[in-house]
Design a protein around this motif. Structure first.
Motif, PDB file in Angstrom:
ATOM      1  N   ASP A  87       0.870  -1.229  -0.190  1.00  8.87           N
ATOM      2  CA  ASP A  87       0.127   0.151   0.146  1.00  8.87           C
ATOM      3  C   ASP A  87       0.895   1.156  -0.184  1.00  8.87           C
ATOM      4  N   ALA A  88       2.060   1.197   0.574  1.00 13.52           N
ATOM      5  CA  ALA A  88       3.095   2.478   0.453  1.00 13.52           C
ATOM      6  C   ALA A  88       4.495   1.806   0.377  1.00 13.52           C
ATOM      7  N   ILE A  89       5.092   2.595  -0.534  1.00 16.18           N
ATOM      8  CA  ILE A  89       6.427   2.227  -1.103  1.00 16.18           C
ATOM      9  C   ILE A  89       7.015   3.368  -0.752  1.00 16.18           C
ATOM     10  N   TYR A  90       8.699   3.259  -0.037  1.00 13.60           N
ATOM     11  CA  TYR A  90       9.151   4.391  -0.099  1.00 13.60           C
ATOM     12  C   TYR A  90      10.642   4.038  -0.404  1.00 13.60           C
ATOM     13  N   PHE A  91      11.437   5.023  -1.119  1.00 14.34           N
ATOM     14  CA  PHE A  91      12.547   4.747  -1.893  1.00 14.34           C
ATOM     15  C   PHE A  91      13.765   5.919  -1.322  1.00 14.34           C
ATOM     16  N   ASP A  92      14.605   5.291  -0.712  1.00 11.56           N
ATOM     17  CA  ASP A  92      15.905   6.439  -0.266  1.00 11.56           C
ATOM     18  C   ASP A  92      16.953   5.790  -0.088  1.00 11.56           C
ATOM     19  N   THR A  93      17.676   5.599  -1.341  1.00 13.37           N
ATOM     20  CA  THR A  93      19.052   4.964  -1.392  1.00 13.37           C
ATOM     21  C   THR A  93      19.988   5.847  -1.191  1.00 13.37           C
ATOM     22  N   PHE A  94      21.183   5.619  -1.383  1.00 13.09           N
ATOM     23  CA  PHE A  94      22.576   6.379  -1.246  1.00 13.09           C
ATOM     24  C   PHE A  94      23.622   5.689  -2.108  1.00 13.09           C
ATOM     25  N   GLY A  95      24.144   6.582  -2.919  1.00  8.91           N
ATOM     26  CA  GLY A  95      25.243   6.512  -3.917  1.00  8.91           C
ATOM     27  C   GLY A  95      24.782   5.788  -5.110  1.00  8.91           C
ATOM     28  N   GLU A  96      23.448   6.050  -5.660  1.00  5.59           N
ATOM     29  CA  GLU A  96      22.987   5.771  -6.723  1.00  5.59           C
ATOM     30  C   GLU A  96      22.340   6.953  -7.516  1.00  5.59           C
TER      31      GLU A  96
END
Length: 439
Positions: A333-342
């Motif tokens: 129902d909820a997706i969050y995206f927070d990566t580093f170095g991409e």
């Protein structure tokens, strides 16, 4: 102490020492002499030349000439100055001018327009940036819009690097040099090239990041090069993101977060008592932290889920984990995206190839919107670019503008940035994206 305002005078920006082939182009651009400029633009690279000491490009010159202090030098009526500048700027962009090239004041042409309150010219710069980045994306060479590291590119999407040389004042009455014949070589010797002092900026990439040592301390997570991976000042943004992804914070929803970091947003998701809460994290040090005694997301948390596997930390890169989740038929129902170095290319890959299948019909997708956040024009360009790409992927996006308290974020190496190598956020506004499936 307030920073000293840049010297926008023509003698400061185009000193007498400027090589004739370069100064000729800059003078025509400065005086909005389109008829005299066009023949010079037939020479390759002429639209992107830079004064060797100030970094002034034809785009900078055409825009800077509109400064109130400079308008008296122009033949235009004051009301027509910006319109004449627009025609020159348009021609320069069509001839390969660099929309985000930097001068020695660390300003792009758009930055100059914004500082001088020239909204029409600023819009032209943003539009040129969007065109360039969309074209670059089509050529499958999309790069992150950063203004403090990278290489020169060979088309309108070129990103020149900044410099910090002192501006020397030349004779204010210096005359424009003699005309340069169309077809004459513009690019001078190596000594005539404007060189950035920060051209060798930090190159943060996923592989190096995953091999680096991380340190949790003083409200921040930094890598072995002191790059800020995540910081406590982002908490209010995470709070607003959760509120947008889960309106009224209902219980029993299915949540996927990619990139644990300091666990700020996962702690907020956990407070809603989701029926499913999956986390994807690739860095070994973060995984070790998750399983440490002070973490709320270790084995005990996984065992507390309402069903087997409902609460789960998936170790590995999302590029490897997400296809397995799809094979199992997982949806959220909820997706969050927070990566580093991409770079942006990976975010785009995620929301284009995977989010439409992972997201429930009424679900919501969000990401940490730090795209180009080290300068306003890059942030504005990325806003339009990502909106177009989301639409191509079958998603709509709503932007919520949040105030960012800059009290402790305003200066490099101070406040929140103490012991952090790079100030990755410089803006007083944050655009929070909430994405839903079209139809």
């Amino acid at each position: 102490m307030a920073p000293t305002a840049p010297n926008d005078s023509i003698d400061a920006r185009i000193p007498a020492s400027c090589p004739a082939p370069i100064s000729q182009i800059l003078y025509h651009a400065w005086h909005h002499d389109l008829a005299g400029l066009k023949p010079l633009l037939t020479v390759p690279e002429s639209a992107r030349v830079q004064e060797p000491t100030t970094g002034e490009s034809p785009l900078h010159a055409a825009i800077r000439a509109c400064a109130p202090a400079n308008q008296g030098e122009l033949a235009d009526d004051a009301a027509e100055v910006e319109e004449h500048a627009k025609a020159v700027v348009h021609e320069l962009f069509m001839s390969g001018g660099i929309w985000n090239g930097l001068d020695d004041n660390d300003e792009t042409p758009g930055d100059v327009a914004a500082r001088l309150g020239l909204k029409g010219l600023y819009t032209l710069c943003v539009e040129a940036g969007v065109r360039a980045e969309l074209l670059f994306g089509l050529l499958d060479g999309y790069e992150e819009l950063e203004s403090d590291d990278g290489e020169e590119e060979e088309d309108e999407s070129t990103k020149e690097e900044d410099g910090e040389d002192e501006v020397g004042n030349a004779d204010a009455n210096a005359e424009a040099p003699a005309e340069i014949a169309a077809g004459e070589e513009i690019a001078g010797e190596e000594a005539h090239v404007f060189v950035s002092k920060r051209a060798q900026g930090p190159n943060v990439n996923s592989e190096d990041y995953l091999r680096s040592n991380l340190t949790y301390s003083d409200g921040k997570l930094v890598d072995s090069d002191q790059n800020g991976v995540m910081m406590a000042w982002e908490t209010s943004i995470m709070r607003s993101s959760v509120d947008a992804l889960l309106p009224e914070l209902p219980t029993g929803r299915k949540v996927l977060n990619i990139g644990f970091g300091m666990g700020i947003i996962d702690s907020m998701f956990a407070e809603t008592k989701p029926s499913k809460h999956h986390i994807i994290e690739a860095h070994p040090a973060v995984l070790e932290h998750i399983n440490g005694p002070d973490s709320k997301f270790g084995k005990e948390w996984e065992a507390s889920g309402p069903s087997d596997g409902a609460y789960k930390v998936h170790a590995g890169k999302w590029q490897d984990v997400v296809p397995k989740l799809l094979e199992k038929g997982e949806t959220y129902d909820a997706i969050y995206f927070d990566t580093f170095g991409e770079d942006y290319n990976q975010l785009r890959l995620f929301f284009t190839e995977y989010v439409p299948s992972l997201l429930e019909e009424e679900g919501r997708f969000g990401f940490f919107n730090g795209l180009g956040a080290d300068r306003k024009i890059c942030y504005d360009v990325y806003t339009q670019v990502v909106e177009m790409h989301l639409s191509d992927a079958g998603m709509d996006v709503e932007w919520q503008e949040l105030d960012v308290d800059m009290k402790d974020l305003a200066k490099e190496g101070e406040g929140e940035w103490k012991d952090v190598k790079r100030r990755y956020w410089t803006l007083d506004k944050y655009r929070l994206p909430t994405c839903t499936l079209l139809g």
